[in-house]
Design a protein around this motif. Structure first.
Motif, PDB file in Angstrom:
ATOM      1  N   GLN A 358       0.819  -1.207   0.000  1.00 50.23           N
ATOM      2  CA  GLN A 358       0.000   0.000   0.000  1.00 50.23           C
ATOM      3  C   GLN A 358       0.852   1.255   0.000  1.00 50.23           C
ATOM      4  N   LYS A 359       2.014   1.179   0.635  1.00 51.24           N
ATOM      5  CA  LYS A 359       2.907   2.340   0.654  1.00 51.24           C
ATOM      6  C   LYS A 359       3.351   2.683  -0.769  1.00 51.24           C
ATOM      7  N   THR A 360       3.656   1.667  -1.549  1.00 56.98           N
ATOM      8  CA  THR A 360       4.011   1.906  -2.951  1.00 56.98           C
ATOM      9  C   THR A 360       2.789   2.359  -3.739  1.00 56.98           C
ATOM     10  N   ASN A 361       1.663   1.750  -3.461  1.00 55.26           N
ATOM     11  CA  ASN A 361       0.429   2.115  -4.148  1.00 55.26           C
ATOM     12  C   ASN A 361       0.127   3.601  -3.987  1.00 55.26           C
ATOM     13  N   LEU A 362       0.251   4.115  -2.768  1.00 54.05           N
ATOM     14  CA  LEU A 362      -0.066   5.524  -2.521  1.00 54.05           C
ATOM     15  C   LEU A 362       0.945   6.455  -3.178  1.00 54.05           C
ATOM     16  N   LYS A 363       2.183   5.989  -3.322  1.00 51.32           N
ATOM     17  CA  LYS A 363       3.226   6.832  -3.906  1.00 51.32           C
ATOM     18  C   LYS A 363       3.259   6.769  -5.428  1.00 51.32           C
ATOM     19  N   ARG A 364       2.970   5.605  -5.994  1.00 55.62           N
ATOM     20  CA  ARG A 364       3.189   5.407  -7.432  1.00 55.62           C
ATOM     21  C   ARG A 364       1.917   5.262  -8.248  1.00 55.62           C
ATOM     22  N   ARG A 365       0.749   5.172  -7.590  1.00 50.25           N
ATOM     23  CA  ARG A 365      -0.510   5.116  -8.325  1.00 50.25           C
ATOM     24  C   ARG A 365      -0.800   6.457  -8.967  1.00 50.25           C
ATOM     25  N   ARG A 366      -1.395   6.435 -10.158  1.00 48.15           N
ATOM     26  CA  ARG A 366      -1.832   7.647 -10.837  1.00 48.15           C
ATOM     27  C   ARG A 366      -3.174   7.379 -11.507  1.00 48.15           C
ATOM     28  N   PRO A 367      -4.097   8.351 -11.459  1.00 49.06           N
ATOM     29  CA  PRO A 367      -5.373   8.171 -12.174  1.00 49.06           C
ATOM     30  C   PRO A 367      -5.158   7.933 -13.669  1.00 49.06           C
ATOM     31  N   ASN A 368      -4.154   8.595 -14.221  1.00 47.22           N
ATOM     32  CA  ASN A 368      -3.790   8.376 -15.622  1.00 47.22           C
ATOM     33  C   ASN A 368      -2.928   7.121 -15.689  1.00 47.22           C
ATOM     34  N   ARG A 369      -3.459   6.040 -16.248  1.00 45.96           N
ATOM     35  CA  ARG A 369      -2.754   4.766 -16.243  1.00 45.96           C
ATOM     36  C   ARG A 369      -1.417   4.835 -16.993  1.00 45.96           C
ATOM     37  N   ASP A 370      -1.271   5.776 -17.923  1.00 46.49           N
ATOM     38  CA  ASP A 370       0.003   5.916 -18.617  1.00 46.49           C
ATOM     39  C   ASP A 370       1.113   6.372 -17.670  1.00 46.49           C
ATOM     40  N   GLU A 371       0.736   7.030 -16.583  1.00 47.36           N
ATOM     41  CA  GLU A 371       1.713   7.526 -15.618  1.00 47.36           C
ATOM     42  C   GLU A 371       1.800   6.641 -14.382  1.00 47.36           C
ATOM     43  N   ASP A 372       0.981   5.617 -14.330  1.00 50.24           N
ATOM     44  CA  ASP A 372       0.905   4.749 -13.157  1.00 50.24           C
ATOM     45  C   ASP A 372       2.078   3.770 -13.122  1.00 50.24           C
ATOM     46  N   HIS A 373       2.575   3.517 -11.913  1.00 53.59           N
ATOM     47  CA  HIS A 373       3.649   2.545 -11.744  1.00 53.59           C
ATOM     48  C   HIS A 373       3.355   1.611 -10.577  1.00 53.59           C
ATOM     49  N   TYR A 374       2.073   1.246 -10.438  1.00 54.62           N
ATOM     50  CA  TYR A 374       1.778   0.207  -9.462  1.00 54.62           C
ATOM     51  C   TYR A 374       0.579  -0.652  -9.873  1.00 54.62           C
ATOM     52  N   LEU A 375      -0.605  -0.055  -9.993  1.00 53.44           N
ATOM     53  CA  LEU A 375      -1.753  -0.869 -10.385  1.00 53.44           C
ATOM     54  C   LEU A 375      -1.504  -1.543 -11.725  1.00 53.44           C
ATOM     55  N   THR A 376      -0.912  -0.827 -12.669  1.00 52.33           N
ATOM     56  CA  THR A 376      -0.663  -1.428 -13.982  1.00 52.33           C
ATOM     57  C   THR A 376       0.338  -2.577 -13.890  1.00 52.33           C
ATOM     58  N   ASN A 377       1.244  -2.538 -12.917  1.00 49.04           N
ATOM     59  CA  ASN A 377       2.135  -3.687 -12.692  1.00 49.04           C
ATOM     60  C   ASN A 377       1.323  -4.909 -12.277  1.00 49.04           C
ATOM     61  N   ILE A 378       0.356  -4.687 -11.379  1.00 47.55           N
ATOM     62  CA  ILE A 378      -0.493  -5.789 -10.916  1.00 47.55           C
ATOM     63  C   ILE A 378      -1.362  -6.313 -12.052  1.00 47.55           C
ATOM     64  N   LEU A 379      -1.876  -5.408 -12.889  1.00 43.03           N
ATOM     65  CA  LEU A 379      -2.722  -5.841 -14.005  1.00 43.03           C
ATOM     66  C   LEU A 379      -1.934  -6.695 -14.993  1.00 43.03           C
ATOM     67  N   GLY A 380      -0.688  -6.300 -15.276  1.00 40.61           N
ATOM     68  CA  GLY A 380       0.135  -7.102 -16.176  1.00 40.61           C
ATOM     69  C   GLY A 380       0.465  -8.456 -15.586  1.00 40.61           C
ATOM     70  N   LEU A 381       0.748  -8.479 -14.284  1.00 41.00           N
ATOM     71  CA  LEU A 381       1.036  -9.740 -13.607  1.00 41.00           C
ATOM     72  C   LEU A 381      -0.188 -10.644 -13.604  1.00 41.00           C
ATOM     73  N   ASP A 382      -1.341 -10.072 -13.306  1.00 40.27           N
ATOM     74  CA  ASP A 382      -2.582 -10.869 -13.344  1.00 40.27           C
ATOM     75  C   ASP A 382      -2.798 -11.466 -14.722  1.00 40.27           C
ATOM     76  N   GLN A 383      -2.497 -10.701 -15.762  1.00 42.37           N
ATOM     77  CA  GLN A 383      -2.690 -11.205 -17.122  1.00 42.37           C
ATOM     78  C   GLN A 383      -1.862 -12.460 -17.356  1.00 42.37           C
ATOM     79  N   VAL A 384      -0.611 -12.451 -16.923  1.00 40.34           N
ATOM     80  CA  VAL A 384       0.259 -13.613 -17.114  1.00 40.34           C
ATOM     81  C   VAL A 384      -0.251 -14.806 -16.305  1.00 40.34           C
ATOM     82  N   LEU A 385      -0.572 -14.578 -15.038  1.00 38.55           N
ATOM     83  CA  LEU A 385      -1.022 -15.671 -14.185  1.00 38.55           C
ATOM     84  C   LEU A 385      -2.355 -16.243 -14.661  1.00 38.55           C
ATOM     85  N   THR A 386      -3.272 -15.369 -15.015  1.00 36.41           N
ATOM     86  CA  THR A 386      -4.596 -15.816 -15.446  1.00 36.41           C
ATOM     87  C   THR A 386      -4.523 -16.565 -16.768  1.00 36.41           C
ATOM     88  N   ASP A 387      -3.712 -16.059 -17.705  1.00 33.91           N
ATOM     89  CA  ASP A 387      -3.561 -16.750 -18.986  1.00 33.91           C
ATOM     90  C   ASP A 387      -3.003 -18.158 -18.800  1.00 33.91           C
TER      91      ASP A 387
END
Length: 696
Positions: A358-387
């Protein structure tokens, strides 16, 4: 206008027909749905002498349906504001602040209160007490618990001065770091408000429910409104957060959210708030894609969530302008009712844990996903695991402990930049004792305060040292493969280079510790002019992929945000490398193995409630034309699934959802490891197939 000729009996008849067990009805705040005798009342001019709230409460109570009163104190009309202008939010110049939606002013001005205001607290609490005393509602839902920006009212000025020791910050840009201290204080004030509200409701009995609209995970409202699910989870009787069907969110989003909410508090029911009308909470008067809606609902149910269908117009889902999706919701609600005992109490079967910082989430999350460096990491990881049909859940820094990760085969740290020394120690011991870790990006380069460390807190585990800088490989980035025979490069035997993109942390391997660089950083190879598009040497001392033995365990470290690259860039090298690394760390053995395509997503959970024991294998078919929104789902035929379950005896396999005739248990046996191996043959899946495997 929907109140004209309102027929409460028909509304309740509809609820009964779809097996709904709760009605959340707007009671008031901005506009009141009852003859309100309290101060600052604003009854709807369309009530026409009816007390609709009382009619609904009485009719629902007679049918055993719970009623939760929705109250909304985000703002008031000018007429109401002028009665008590001193109890609302003001800006730095003392002017009233007005409510906005997505940054835009509303068609009719609403004057907004802050989290400390009399209107949102003393007034709201008395409002709720009145609803419980006079109408016997079963709970309160505080809608739009949002106050954006900074308030300079007298209460805020006094409280901030008393608690922080200085005046409220002024000047500059609110989104910048200078307001970080205020943001943290504001989040605490929201938490206090919700805890106080809950206390007022619970004074009427523990059976009275309280929850509030707090946006989390897929919506970033911390910076502007102080929303943080970590802070407020104790105030909520069930964990509900909005996640509307949206073309820009992955179709696995409800599953991701449900797993996160279960990790937040396994004892509270996760609820996905969605709507069968609208897309991303827009176009609220027309239906969204029926195929995507089905996927959305089945995904949530598959991981153990409940559903809250929000309708913004009409008297009920079958009595509004657009009724195209009504039958789909009714089908899912009836299924939830029919199999309530099997679907409600479940826990994930997950050998893989994603560490959520959560500490990283609060520091690196951005509403603009192009500038985000946390939620988008999780989304990419989920894509690999789910696939890959790899089962995972979340491990939160909120409750990280040796016990929390005991039993995990693999812990993945997606760009978990800001972690404490204590958290690093727990992860270190996990690996030392035989656990496996995959880390990406700047993991452990920062401490819990947000300060940059001189070296990784986990440098000994990762097998490398920080070289002191990062470089942007977003243009013309490559990696040089050094260990082509390694399992990480499976399927890449005919290339010496792999793609690189985004930020690359420059690191040097600790060769004396037994770490090994599997790939190294290649300086940019500029594409123009072609005559100059070459390097004298592609070799550098900076590793981009490392493997390290540490104690009895092992780590693989990607010095790039390879997970984020999967989501943003999409080059197949990224998903191939990360997917290979996960399979390698799991020794290519999985609790769920299948030859179904990645578009058939699978979730395995264990039944823990009063129902017969066993497991739920939930499959959602996403196979369709390659674009969003999904228009048509294409059936998938003839595939197999092999499960390795922590059980001793197979009893039966029943189809909760889908056609049982399409399922055949081809074999079941106890392995030498003591697990129960069950092999299933699936003839066809249309949109969803949910199986209850009863075991002992």
């Amino acid at each position: 206008m929907d109140l004209v000729g309102y027929d409460s009996e028909k509304v309740v008849d509809y609820l009964m027909s779809v097996d709904a067990n709760c009605l959340v009805i707007n009671a008031g705040g901005i506009i009141d749905l009852f003859p309100n005798p309290l101060e600052l009342s604003n009854p709807s001019r369309f009530l026409g002498g009816q007390d609709i709230l009382r009619e609904l409460c009485d009719a629902c109570r007679a049918k055993g349906i719970r009623v939760i009163a929705r109250v909304d104190f985000r703002g008031v009309e000018r007429r109401v504001f002028e009665q008590r202008p001193d109890v609302f939010s003001v800006d730095a110049n003392g002017f009233p602040r007005i409510s906005r939606y997505l940054g835009e002013p509303l068609p009719e001005t609403l004057y907004t209160p802050c989290y400390l205001s009399w209107y949102r607290n003393e007034h709201a609490f008395e409002f709720a007490r009145h609803l419980i005393r006079e109408y016997g509602v079963d709970g309160i839902w505080e809608n739009a618990s949002v106050h954006e920006g900074i308030c300079y009212c007298k209460r805020c000025e006094a409280a901030y001065k008393s608690e922080v020791g200085e005046g409220l910050p002024r000047g500059g840009v609110f989104a910048e770091a200078g307001y970080d201290g205020y943001r943290a204080w504001k989040a605490r004030k929201l938490q206090e408000h919700l805890e106080n509200f809950r206390r007022e409701i619970k004074a009427f009995g523990d059976d009275k429910a309280f929850c509030a609209e707090i946006f989390g995970l897929f919506y970033d409202l911390y910076d502007f409104a102080g929303h943080d699910l970590y802070n407020i989870k104790e105030a909520m009787d069930f964990l509900v957060t909005p996640l509307f069907v949206a073309n820009d969110e992955p179709l696995s989003a409800p599953t991701i959210l449900t797993k996160f909410l279960k990790a937040l508090d396994a004892d509270k029911t996760p609820v996905v708030l969605f709507g069968h009308l609208g897309t991303d909470n827009q176009l609220r008067y027309v239906s969204n894609s029926p195929s995507e809606l089905k996927i959305w609902m089945w995904q949530a149910i598959g991981s153990g969530a409940s559903l809250w269908d929000v309708i913004f117009n009409g008297q009920h889902a079958a009595a509004t302008y657009d009724r195209r999706n009504e039958a789909l919701v009714a089908e899912v609600f009836r299924t939830m009712k029919k199999f309530e005992h099997q679907l409600h109490n479940r826990r994930p079967v997950a050998p893989v844990g994603i560490f959520f910082s959560q500490k990283t989430n609060l520091k690196r999350r951005r509403p603009n996903r192009d500038e985000d460096h946390y939620l988008t990491n999780i989304l990419g990881l989920d894509q690999v695991l789910t696939d890959s049909h790899i089962q995972y859940d979340f491990v939160l820094d909120l409750n990280l402990s040796a016990e929390a990760i005991r039993g995990k085969e693999l812990l993945i740290l997606p760009n978990a930049e800001f972690i404490s020394d204590a958290e690093a120690d727990i992860i270190r011991e996990f690996v030392r004792n035989g656990g496996k870790v995959i880390a990406t990006g700047a993991t452990s380069l920062g401490d819990e305060s947000g300060a940059r460390r001189e070296n990784f807190a986990l440098s000994d585990v990762l097998g490398c040292d920080y070289a002191g800088t990062s470089v942007d490989a977003s243009k013309w980035g490559y990696q040089r493969i050094k260990e082509s025979a390694h399992r990480v490069f499976s399927g890449m035997e005919k290339t010496e280079l792999a793609a690189n993109w985004g930020q690359s942390v420059l690191v040097r391997e600790r060769s004396h510790d037994g770490s090994k660089a599997l790939a190294t950083f290649v300086p940019p190879i500029y594409p123009q002019p072609p005559e100059k598009s070459w390097l004298t040497s592609m070799d550098t001392p900076y590793a981009t992929i490392l493997e390290n033995q540490f104690g009895n365990g092992r780590a693989v470290y990607f010095a790039t945000e390879i997970d984020r690259n999967i989501w943003h860039h999409g080059h197949l090298d990224f998903s191939t490398l990360l997917g290979n690394a996960v399979s390698y760390m799991l020794s290519d053995e999985h609790v769920l193995e299948t030859n179904a395509p990645p578009s058939v997503q699978m979730t395995l959970t264990e039944v823990t409630g009063e129902a017969p024991g066993g497991f739920i294998l939930h499959m959602v078919n996403l196979t369709s034309t390659p674009r969003r929104p999904v228009a048509n789902i294409i059936p998938v035929r003839d595939f197999s699934v092999t499960l390795k379950l922590p059980a001793k005896e197979f009893v039966s396999c029943d189809a909760l959802i889908g056609n049982k005739e399409d399922v055949n248990v081809s074999a079941h046996e106890v392995t030498s490891d003591g697990d129960l191996c069950v092999r299933l043959s699936i003839g066809q899946i249309d949109d969803v197939l949910s199986l209850h495997l009863v075991t002992q």
